[in-house]
Design a protein around this motif. Structure first.
Motif, PDB file in Angstrom:
ATOM      1  N   PRO A 215       0.817  -1.225   0.000  1.00  0.00           N
ATOM      2  CA  PRO A 215       0.000   0.000   0.000  1.00  0.00           C
ATOM      3  C   PRO A 215       0.848   1.272   0.000  1.00  0.00           C
ATOM      4  CG  PRO A 215      -0.639  -1.477   1.810  1.00  0.00           C
ATOM      5  CD  PRO A 215       0.538  -2.108   1.151  1.00  0.00           C
ATOM      6  N   SER A 216       2.062   1.202   0.585  1.00  0.00           N
ATOM      7  CA  SER A 216       2.865   2.430   0.677  1.00  0.00           C
ATOM      8  C   SER A 216       3.409   2.866  -0.688  1.00  0.00           C
ATOM      9  CB  SER A 216       4.015   2.249   1.670  1.00  0.00           C
ATOM     10  OG  SER A 216       4.975   1.379   1.127  1.00  0.00           O
ATOM     11  N   ALA A 217       3.232   2.018  -1.720  1.00  0.00           N
ATOM     12  CA  ALA A 217       3.663   2.408  -3.065  1.00  0.00           C
ATOM     13  C   ALA A 217       2.632   3.336  -3.731  1.00  0.00           C
ATOM     14  CB  ALA A 217       3.878   1.172  -3.925  1.00  0.00           C
ATOM     15  N   ALA A 218       1.474   3.524  -3.100  1.00  0.00           N
ATOM     16  CA  ALA A 218       0.434   4.391  -3.683  1.00  0.00           C
ATOM     17  C   ALA A 218       0.487   5.774  -3.057  1.00  0.00           C
ATOM     18  CB  ALA A 218      -0.942   3.784  -3.432  1.00  0.00           C
ATOM     19  N   ASP A 219       0.022   6.766  -3.809  1.00  0.00           N
ATOM     20  CA  ASP A 219      -0.160   8.113  -3.260  1.00  0.00           C
ATOM     21  C   ASP A 219      -1.445   8.695  -3.848  1.00  0.00           C
ATOM     22  OD1 ASP A 219       0.428   8.883  -5.817  1.00  0.00           O
ATOM     23  OD2 ASP A 219       2.327   9.855  -5.338  1.00  0.00           O
ATOM     24  N   MET A 220      -1.662   9.993  -3.604  1.00  0.00           N
ATOM     25  CA  MET A 220      -2.924  10.602  -4.040  1.00  0.00           C
ATOM     26  C   MET A 220      -3.095  10.622  -5.551  1.00  0.00           C
ATOM     27  SD  MET A 220      -3.316  13.846  -1.550  1.00  0.00           S
ATOM     28  CE  MET A 220      -4.524  14.650  -2.585  1.00  0.00           C
ATOM     29  N   ALA A 221      -1.991  10.473  -6.300  1.00  0.00           N
ATOM     30  CA  ALA A 221      -2.070  10.506  -7.765  1.00  0.00           C
ATOM     31  C   ALA A 221      -2.171   9.103  -8.350  1.00  0.00           C
ATOM     32  CB  ALA A 221      -0.856  11.225  -8.328  1.00  0.00           C
ATOM     33  N   THR A 222      -2.499   8.111  -7.501  1.00  0.00           N
ATOM     34  CA  THR A 222      -2.530   6.714  -7.958  1.00  0.00           C
ATOM     35  C   THR A 222      -3.968   6.219  -8.066  1.00  0.00           C
ATOM     36  OG1 THR A 222      -0.466   6.340  -6.757  1.00  0.00           O
ATOM     37  CG2 THR A 222      -1.675   4.385  -7.470  1.00  0.00           C
ATOM     38  N   LEU A 223      -4.220   5.491  -9.133  1.00  0.00           N
ATOM     39  CA  LEU A 223      -5.498   4.802  -9.320  1.00  0.00           C
ATOM     40  C   LEU A 223      -5.159   3.317  -9.312  1.00  0.00           C
ATOM     41  CD1 LEU A 223      -7.475   3.300 -11.579  1.00  0.00           C
ATOM     42  CD2 LEU A 223      -8.586   4.977 -10.110  1.00  0.00           C
ATOM     43  N   ILE A 224      -5.911   2.544  -8.540  1.00  0.00           N
ATOM     44  CA  ILE A 224      -5.627   1.116  -8.403  1.00  0.00           C
ATOM     45  C   ILE A 224      -6.761   0.316  -9.030  1.00  0.00           C
ATOM     46  CG2 ILE A 224      -5.325  -0.748  -6.702  1.00  0.00           C
ATOM     47  CD1 ILE A 224      -4.139   1.448  -4.820  1.00  0.00           C
ATOM     48  N   ILE A 225      -6.382  -0.690  -9.818  1.00  0.00           N
ATOM     49  CA  ILE A 225      -7.400  -1.607 -10.351  1.00  0.00           C
ATOM     50  C   ILE A 225      -7.130  -2.983  -9.758  1.00  0.00           C
ATOM     51  CG2 ILE A 225      -8.374  -2.709 -12.402  1.00  0.00           C
ATOM     52  CD1 ILE A 225      -7.652  -0.197 -14.001  1.00  0.00           C
ATOM     53  N   VAL A 226      -8.100  -3.496  -9.019  1.00  0.00           N
ATOM     54  CA  VAL A 226      -7.999  -4.835  -8.434  1.00  0.00           C
ATOM     55  C   VAL A 226      -8.795  -5.760  -9.339  1.00  0.00           C
ATOM     56  CG1 VAL A 226      -8.463  -6.244  -6.396  1.00  0.00           C
ATOM     57  CG2 VAL A 226      -7.902  -3.815  -6.118  1.00  0.00           C
ATOM     58  N   GLY A 227      -8.124  -6.787  -9.872  1.00  0.00           N
ATOM     59  CA  GLY A 227      -8.800  -7.708 -10.786  1.00  0.00           C
ATOM     60  C   GLY A 227      -9.864  -8.530 -10.078  1.00  0.00           C
ATOM     61  N   SER A 228     -10.564  -9.341 -10.856  1.00  0.00           N
ATOM     62  CA  SER A 228     -11.489 -10.332 -10.295  1.00  0.00           C
ATOM     63  C   SER A 228     -10.799 -11.691 -10.414  1.00  0.00           C
ATOM     64  CB  SER A 228     -12.791 -10.339 -11.093  1.00  0.00           C
ATOM     65  OG  SER A 228     -12.549 -10.898 -12.374  1.00  0.00           O
ATOM     66  N   ALA A 229     -11.507 -12.735 -10.017  1.00  0.00           N
ATOM     67  CA  ALA A 229     -10.936 -14.082 -10.136  1.00  0.00           C
ATOM     68  C   ALA A 229     -10.703 -14.446 -11.606  1.00  0.00           C
ATOM     69  CB  ALA A 229     -11.852 -15.090  -9.464  1.00  0.00           C
ATOM     70  N   LEU A 230     -11.340 -13.716 -12.518  1.00  0.00           N
ATOM     71  CA  LEU A 230     -11.179 -14.017 -13.959  1.00  0.00           C
ATOM     72  C   LEU A 230      -9.988 -13.302 -14.598  1.00  0.00           C
ATOM     73  CD1 LEU A 230     -14.867 -13.594 -15.267  1.00  0.00           C
ATOM     74  CD2 LEU A 230     -13.597 -15.733 -14.979  1.00  0.00           C
ATOM     75  N   THR A 231      -9.494 -12.248 -13.947  1.00  0.00           N
ATOM     76  CA  THR A 231      -8.474 -11.384 -14.582  1.00  0.00           C
ATOM     77  C   THR A 231      -7.159 -12.145 -14.740  1.00  0.00           C
ATOM     78  OG1 THR A 231      -9.567  -9.506 -13.555  1.00  0.00           O
ATOM     79  CG2 THR A 231      -7.357  -9.121 -14.413  1.00  0.00           C
ATOM     80  N   ARG A 232      -6.542 -12.035 -15.910  1.00  0.00           N
ATOM     81  CA  ARG A 232      -5.320 -12.802 -16.208  1.00  0.00           C
ATOM     82  C   ARG A 232      -4.181 -11.889 -16.616  1.00  0.00           C
ATOM     83  NH1 ARG A 232      -7.849 -17.359 -20.225  1.00  0.00           N
ATOM     84  NH2 ARG A 232      -9.866 -17.434 -19.164  1.00  0.00           N
ATOM     85  N   VAL A 233      -2.967 -12.440 -16.485  1.00  0.00           N
ATOM     86  CA  VAL A 233      -1.761 -11.730 -16.947  1.00  0.00           C
ATOM     87  C   VAL A 233      -1.138 -12.560 -18.060  1.00  0.00           C
ATOM     88  CG1 VAL A 233       0.517 -10.868 -16.305  1.00  0.00           C
ATOM     89  CG2 VAL A 233      -1.362 -10.751 -14.651  1.00  0.00           C
ATOM     90  N   ILE A 234      -0.927 -11.964 -19.221  1.00  0.00           N
ATOM     91  CA  ILE A 234      -0.236 -12.650 -20.321  1.00  0.00           C
ATOM     92  C   ILE A 234       1.209 -12.190 -20.304  1.00  0.00           C
ATOM     93  CG2 ILE A 234      -0.198 -13.059 -22.812  1.00  0.00           C
ATOM     94  CD1 ILE A 234      -3.070 -12.049 -22.977  1.00  0.00           C
ATOM     95  N   GLU A 235       2.121 -13.085 -19.947  1.00  0.00           N
ATOM     96  CA  GLU A 235       3.548 -12.726 -19.939  1.00  0.00           C
ATOM     97  C   GLU A 235       4.035 -12.677 -21.383  1.00  0.00           C
ATOM     98  OE1 GLU A 235       4.988 -11.651 -17.407  1.00  0.00           O
ATOM     99  OE2 GLU A 235       3.775 -12.416 -15.746  1.00  0.00           O
TER     100      GLU A 235
END
Ligand SMILES: C[S@@+](CC[C@H](N)C(=O)[O-])C[C@H]1O[C@@H](n2cnc3c(N)ncnc32)[C@H](O)[C@@H]1O
Length: 254
Positions: A215-235
């Protein structure tokens, strides 16, 4: 001449994302109102006055702009991102509803802009490709218990969640608490995107699994997107990963 008030979205920060409609509305105004750093993004034009105010003064700023418009001026109120998303368009409506009856007769227009969650999502792929919601983590205007209920309901229902206003000096612990709660509803590997100052020179985007977010990596200029169980990462070797949420869901476990 009768006055008007345009509430104008400036987008996330880079001039390229300012819409032509917003640029025209800014240019035609006699007076600009807004939070100082947002006003600084608008090129100055001769004959146009500027009225900067602090970011905690939304109600007073909206009332001042409405009073000015009621005197016959073409007034523009600037807002970061989209003016209707946690921003000045609602503050203007609140003043119109509770203020001088003459304000209801004004010509009021809301000019949309690119909101932060869309700007962040576009940087990483398509995390908002399936159902999603947006929650402000600020407990200045609503109780923290309500935010916790909404986070649990949204994560439990399988929504991807965009978190606006994640942290500030006056609200240092809320984001850590939100992640604790989300870990009870989502897999440890759920991708979480931190997008900071998108469209500005100091832009930064990171993607981490939910069990490793800091959490300390965020500040007031940060927008966070938390995925769902379906969200994937393609390396992708040598390239930034793509994060996306598929368009379809079968209903199981989501
Ligand atoms: C009061 S809200 C205003 C939102 C704005 N109306 C919009 O549509 O983006 C401020 C929050 O928006 C997000 N935000 C605004 N601009 C951003 C940007 N350029 N990059 C990342 N997040 C941004 C942050 O979460 C910030 O705390």
């Amino acid at each position: 001449m009768s006055g008007s008030l345009s509430v104008i979205g400036l987008g996330p920060g880079n001039p390229q994302t300012l819409t032509p409609e917003a640029a025209a509305a800014l240019d035609s105004a006699d007076a600009l109102y807004g939070y100082g750093p947002y006003l600084d993004r608008v090129p100055s034009r001769a004959g146009q006055t500027r009225h900067a105010s602090d970011n905690r003064e939304e109600g007073a700023r909206a009332a001042a702009a409405l009073r000015h418009a009621a005197e016959g001026a073409r007034v523009a109120m600037v807002s970061g991102g989209d003016p209707g998303v946690f921003a000045m368009a609602a503050a203007v409506c609140e003043q119109i509803e509770s203020g001088d009856a003459a304000w209801r007769q004004l010509d009021v227009a809301v000019v949309p802009g690119v909101t932060a969650m869309l700007a962040v999502a576009a940087r990483v792929g398509a995390p908002l490709g399936h159902d999603f919601c947006a929650i402000s983590l600020s407990d200045n205007l609503k109780p923290w218990e309500l935010i916790e209920r909404r986070l649990a309901a949204a994560a439990g229902a399988g929504f991807v969640i965009a978190l606006y206003n994640p942290i500030s000096r006056a609200r240092p612990w809320q984001l850590g608490k939100a992640f604790e709660l989300l870990r009870q509803h989502l897999p440890a590997s759920t991708p979480v995107i931190f997008g900071r100052a998108i469209g500005r020179p100091d832009e930064k985007v990171t993607v981490s699994p939910l069990d490793a977010v800091d959490p300390s990596a965020a500040d007031m200029a940060t927008l966070i997107i938390v995925g769902s169980a379906l969200t994937r990462v393609i390396e992708r070797p040598g390239l930034a990963p793509l994060v996306y949420t598929p368009r379809s869901a079968d209903g199981a476990g989501t």
